[in-house]
Scaffold this motif. Sequence first.
Motif, PDB file in Angstrom:
ATOM      1  N   PRO B  80       0.845  -1.180   0.000  1.00  0.00           N
ATOM      2  CA  PRO B  80       0.000   0.000   0.000  1.00  0.00           C
ATOM      3  C   PRO B  80       0.890   1.242   0.000  1.00  0.00           C
ATOM      4  O   PRO B  80       1.742   1.398   0.858  1.00  0.00           O
ATOM      5  CB  PRO B  80      -0.783  -0.114   1.300  1.00  0.00           C
ATOM      6  N   HIS B  82       1.150   4.744   0.615  1.00  0.00           N
ATOM      7  CA  HIS B  82       0.438   5.841   1.242  1.00  0.00           C
ATOM      8  C   HIS B  82       1.374   6.599   2.173  1.00  0.00           C
ATOM      9  O   HIS B  82       2.079   5.997   2.966  1.00  0.00           O
ATOM     10  CB  HIS B  82      -0.759   5.305   2.012  1.00  0.00           C
ATOM     11  N   GLY B  84       0.913   8.473   4.798  1.00  0.00           N
ATOM     12  CA  GLY B  84       0.681   8.302   6.226  1.00  0.00           C
ATOM     13  C   GLY B  84       1.212   6.976   6.717  1.00  0.00           C
ATOM     14  O   GLY B  84       1.848   6.892   7.763  1.00  0.00           O
ATOM     15  N   LEU B  85       0.975   5.931   5.914  1.00  0.00           N
ATOM     16  CA  LEU B  85       1.413   4.595   6.305  1.00  0.00           C
ATOM     17  C   LEU B  85       2.932   4.523   6.325  1.00  0.00           C
ATOM     18  O   LEU B  85       3.525   3.954   7.238  1.00  0.00           O
ATOM     19  CB  LEU B  85       0.841   3.561   5.337  1.00  0.00           C
ATOM     20  N   SER B  87       5.147   6.813   6.868  1.00  0.00           N
ATOM     21  CA  SER B  87       5.787   7.489   7.996  1.00  0.00           C
ATOM     22  C   SER B  87       5.582   6.684   9.282  1.00  0.00           C
ATOM     23  O   SER B  87       6.458   6.622  10.133  1.00  0.00           O
ATOM     24  CB  SER B  87       5.246   8.911   8.157  1.00  0.00           C
ATOM     25  N   TYR B  88       4.417   6.032   9.374  1.00  0.00           N
ATOM     26  CA  TYR B  88       4.121   5.161  10.518  1.00  0.00           C
ATOM     27  C   TYR B  88       5.146   4.029  10.589  1.00  0.00           C
ATOM     28  O   TYR B  88       5.690   3.712  11.637  1.00  0.00           O
ATOM     29  CB  TYR B  88       2.710   4.593  10.304  1.00  0.00           C
ATOM     30  N   ILE B 103       1.585  -6.248   4.484  1.00  0.00           N
ATOM     31  CA  ILE B 103       0.829  -7.198   3.660  1.00  0.00           C
ATOM     32  C   ILE B 103      -0.619  -6.731   3.584  1.00  0.00           C
ATOM     33  O   ILE B 103      -1.199  -6.288   4.573  1.00  0.00           O
ATOM     34  CB  ILE B 103       0.842  -8.631   4.231  1.00  0.00           C
ATOM     35  N   ASP B 104      -1.162  -6.883   2.378  1.00  0.00           N
ATOM     36  CA  ASP B 104      -2.492  -6.383   2.066  1.00  0.00           C
ATOM     37  C   ASP B 104      -3.559  -7.392   2.500  1.00  0.00           C
ATOM     38  O   ASP B 104      -4.068  -8.153   1.686  1.00  0.00           O
ATOM     39  CB  ASP B 104      -2.543  -6.141   0.546  1.00  0.00           C
ATOM     40  N   THR B 105      -3.847  -7.424   3.800  1.00  0.00           N
ATOM     41  CA  THR B 105      -4.932  -8.282   4.279  1.00  0.00           C
ATOM     42  C   THR B 105      -5.532  -7.694   5.545  1.00  0.00           C
ATOM     43  O   THR B 105      -4.846  -7.023   6.314  1.00  0.00           O
ATOM     44  CB  THR B 105      -4.469  -9.736   4.530  1.00  0.00           C
ATOM     45  N   VAL B 121      -2.059  -5.034   7.245  1.00  0.00           N
ATOM     46  CA  VAL B 121      -2.822  -3.816   7.504  1.00  0.00           C
ATOM     47  C   VAL B 121      -3.800  -4.068   8.651  1.00  0.00           C
ATOM     48  O   VAL B 121      -3.997  -3.210   9.515  1.00  0.00           O
ATOM     49  CB  VAL B 121      -3.578  -3.350   6.230  1.00  0.00           C
ATOM     50  N   LEU B 124      -2.046  -3.492  11.866  1.00  0.00           N
ATOM     51  CA  LEU B 124      -1.823  -2.066  12.136  1.00  0.00           C
ATOM     52  C   LEU B 124      -3.123  -1.382  12.537  1.00  0.00           C
ATOM     53  O   LEU B 124      -3.128  -0.416  13.287  1.00  0.00           O
ATOM     54  CB  LEU B 124      -1.237  -1.384  10.897  1.00  0.00           C
ATOM     55  N   GLU B 125      -4.246  -1.930  12.040  1.00  0.00           N
ATOM     56  CA  GLU B 125      -5.546  -1.345  12.356  1.00  0.00           C
ATOM     57  C   GLU B 125      -5.988  -1.696  13.772  1.00  0.00           C
ATOM     58  O   GLU B 125      -6.551  -0.870  14.475  1.00  0.00           O
ATOM     59  CB  GLU B 125      -6.570  -1.856  11.328  1.00  0.00           C
ATOM     60  N   ARG B 126      -5.714  -2.932  14.198  1.00  0.00           N
ATOM     61  CA  ARG B 126      -6.281  -3.427  15.451  1.00  0.00           C
ATOM     62  C   ARG B 126      -5.376  -3.281  16.664  1.00  0.00           C
ATOM     63  O   ARG B 126      -5.837  -3.363  17.791  1.00  0.00           O
ATOM     64  CB  ARG B 126      -6.692  -4.898  15.288  1.00  0.00           C
ATOM     65  N   LYS B 129      -0.264   1.642  18.991  1.00  0.00           N
ATOM     66  CA  LYS B 129       1.147   1.828  18.602  1.00  0.00           C
ATOM     67  C   LYS B 129       2.108   1.055  19.489  1.00  0.00           C
ATOM     68  O   LYS B 129       3.080   0.492  19.008  1.00  0.00           O
ATOM     69  CB  LYS B 129       1.495   3.325  18.610  1.00  0.00           C
TER      70      LYS B 129
END
Lengths: 118, 207
Positions: B80, B82, B84-85, B87-88, B103-105, B121, B124-126, B129
């Motif tokens: 992905p 992006h 924002g991603l 820099s994270y 990985i795109d899942t 992803v 990173l979402e769930r 930090k």
Amino acid sequence: MVKLERISLRNEGLKKFFSPNEVRILGLLWEKERVTSGQIQKQCGDLSLACIAGTLDRLVKSGFVNRTLDASESRVRYLYAPTCTQQELGTKISEQVVDCLVDTFGTAVVSSIGRFRR
Amino acid sequence: MLPFLAILVIAASFLSVFLVWKRFELLIAGQAAAASAIVVGIVSMSCPMFQWIWAYLGVVSFGLLTVSIVRYCLTREGQPNHAGLSSYIATLEVQFCIPIRVIDTQRIRAFAHRRAAYLSVGLLERLDKDEVTAVVAHEAYHVKHSPSKLVSSLAALSSLTFVPYNDEHLADQYAADIAGKDTLARALRKLEIAGGEQRIEDLVTSG
Ligand SMILES: [Zn+2]
């Protein structure tokens, strides 16, 4: 593309073409566009996160759902949206199924469908 | 004129290595090479004997540039893309000095493979930090302590079978030292991995 081998005519509604979880999630996405997996989980409280994630991955892979990455310094997430409306899905599946029937039965299918014309 | 162009190319090649791999040790090596190139450049103005060093540096930097461009093209796809991603992720890459791939899942996945850590992803979402830091620390331990291909094949040849039975435990210890036991335990719970509960128990009872 609906996998023809997955069609089960005995099932009700869209479950003829999709798994029950896929139908629930598609229904949510049609109601409200750009949904996160968290919002889906809230609506489907009985489903595990792993199950929802797997279903979403499958729907994206088969092309019925589109996801975009929403990322900033502080958070990362996917936003989900359906790739077609419920009606467009109906058209797609019908065309696919009729094509398959015509391949097998030829003109018999055409006259059978002719019954519905006014 | 020529020495300055050469310095520019050498600097660009090492910069590209840094941008693609984000490896500080390579960057420092690049700085040293560039500095020595400048010295050699000044000396070679009066002494043409040093020109073979220029040729050598030229070949090395051209090679590095090519390799990093190829690698960039290979890794760009499927990730992905992006701002924002990145820099994270970049902050974590610098903190642990390892490359991180996304990985795109939507599934929550993390693993180490061939000197890089892979995060989904969904993870990173769930995970918050701190929990992500704990997971990256764990994977970084694997990346840094996994035996190289040469070592493991030599071990296999000499039938000294190397069983990393303790690796998970050591990686957890390392991650707990950095991110804290509680944070790592929370991350392990969210990962829903086989043997996760046992690992949380080990973590709580140790030290
Ligand atoms: Zn591990």
